[in-house]
Design a protein around this motif. Structure first.
Motif, mmCIF file in Angstrom:
data_model
loop_
_atom_site.group_PDB
_atom_site.id
_atom_site.type_symbol
_atom_site.label_atom_id
_atom_site.label_comp_id
_atom_site.label_asym_id
_atom_site.label_seq_id
_atom_site.Cartn_x
_atom_site.Cartn_y
_atom_site.Cartn_z
ATOM 1 N N SER A 27 0.853 -1.108 -0.044
ATOM 2 C CA SER A 27 0.182 -0.037 0.136
ATOM 3 C C SER A 27 0.779 1.141 0.110
ATOM 4 C CB SER A 27 -0.912 0.080 1.300
ATOM 5 O OG SER A 27 -0.149 0.079 2.655
ATOM 6 N N LEU A 65 -6.364 3.606 -4.289
ATOM 7 C CA LEU A 65 -6.366 2.122 -3.880
ATOM 8 C C LEU A 65 -7.591 1.497 -3.657
ATOM 9 C CD1 LEU A 65 -3.686 2.266 -0.766
ATOM 10 C CD2 LEU A 65 -2.967 2.186 -3.338
ATOM 11 N N GLY A 167 2.134 -0.137 -8.585
ATOM 12 C CA GLY A 167 1.068 -0.685 -7.906
ATOM 13 C C GLY A 167 1.060 -2.090 -7.399
ATOM 14 N N THR A 184 -4.195 -1.295 -6.929
ATOM 15 C CA THR A 184 -4.222 0.118 -7.499
ATOM 16 C C THR A 184 -4.790 -0.093 -8.740
ATOM 17 O OG1 THR A 184 -1.988 -0.579 -7.947
ATOM 18 C CG2 THR A 184 -2.121 0.624 -6.219
#
Length: 212
Positions: A27, A65, A167, A184
């Protein structure tokens, strides 16, 4: 159909999501970072037992996200390491919150939505026993065949990998189709076998998930 209760949650969803993201290397969120909740969408559990909700959030740097969660009234055996939190719901009682990518009920709902070209669950707010329509803040749509057979999924094993664009994607191996969940989101083309989403201020739809 997803029924939303007017309820007090302890801890609240923003706290749960922010704390969970800070524990996940993919993340790039650290403890103390500010996370904006952009919106959410839901899928139906035909059995009516499991709440299935995906939160769309924005990091401080603007990156979007998605955080898929399931809410259960009892612990899901064998998935202890995927437990996100436990919370008290003033209407439904004690709830176990899981990373949905490890929950077969989520995998089943996601696969069905994609393969059969469906939308997310219609949402209703329970106001003293009366159900009032509640527009979804994130609108999702699967690209598939409405006449396709309903997939049957009873297992879900997720594996998270980084992507070249910085991502992350989760590949969910099941006893049915293999699924990819783009933690992502990326630009969407509306191809068959995909789930796309959009929300106010976004512009073009984004790719959220697909059949591998």
């Amino acid at each position: 159909m997803a029924i939303i209760h007017r309820a007090q949650l302890t801890p609240g969803k923003q706290e749960v999501v922010t704390t969970w993201l800070a524990s996940q290397p993919w993340s790039q969120v650290s403890a103390g970072d500010t996370i904006e909740l952009v919106g959410a969408f839901r899928f139906d559990d035909p059995a009516g037992e499991v709440g299935i909700e995906t939160h769309v959030v924005r990091r401080a740097d603007g990156r979007i996200l998605q955080v898929p969660l399931t809410y259960r009234g009892a612990a899901l055996q064998g998935t202890e390491r995927h437990l996100v939190a436990e919370m008290e719901h003033s209407v439904l009682g004690h709830r176990w919150v899981y990373d949905a990518t490890a929950d077969p009920v989520y995998a089943q709902a996601l696969a069905s939505t994609i393969l059969r070209g469906q939308a997310g669950a219609e949402q209703y707010l329970d106001v003293d026993g009366t159900l009032a329509p509640l527009p979804s803040s994130v609108v999702v749509h699967g690209f598939g065949d409405p006449d396709a057979a309903e997939p049957v999924i009873t297992t879900a094993s997720p594996s998270t990998e980084d992507t070249p664009d910085g991502g992350a994607v989760v590949t969910i191996s099941t006893d049915g189709p293999t699924l990819a969940v783009y933690l992502t989101p990326r630009p969407a083309h509306g191809d068959e076998g995909q789930l796309t989403g959009r929300w106010d201020g976004l512009g073009d739809s984004v790719l959220l998930a697909g059949i591998v």
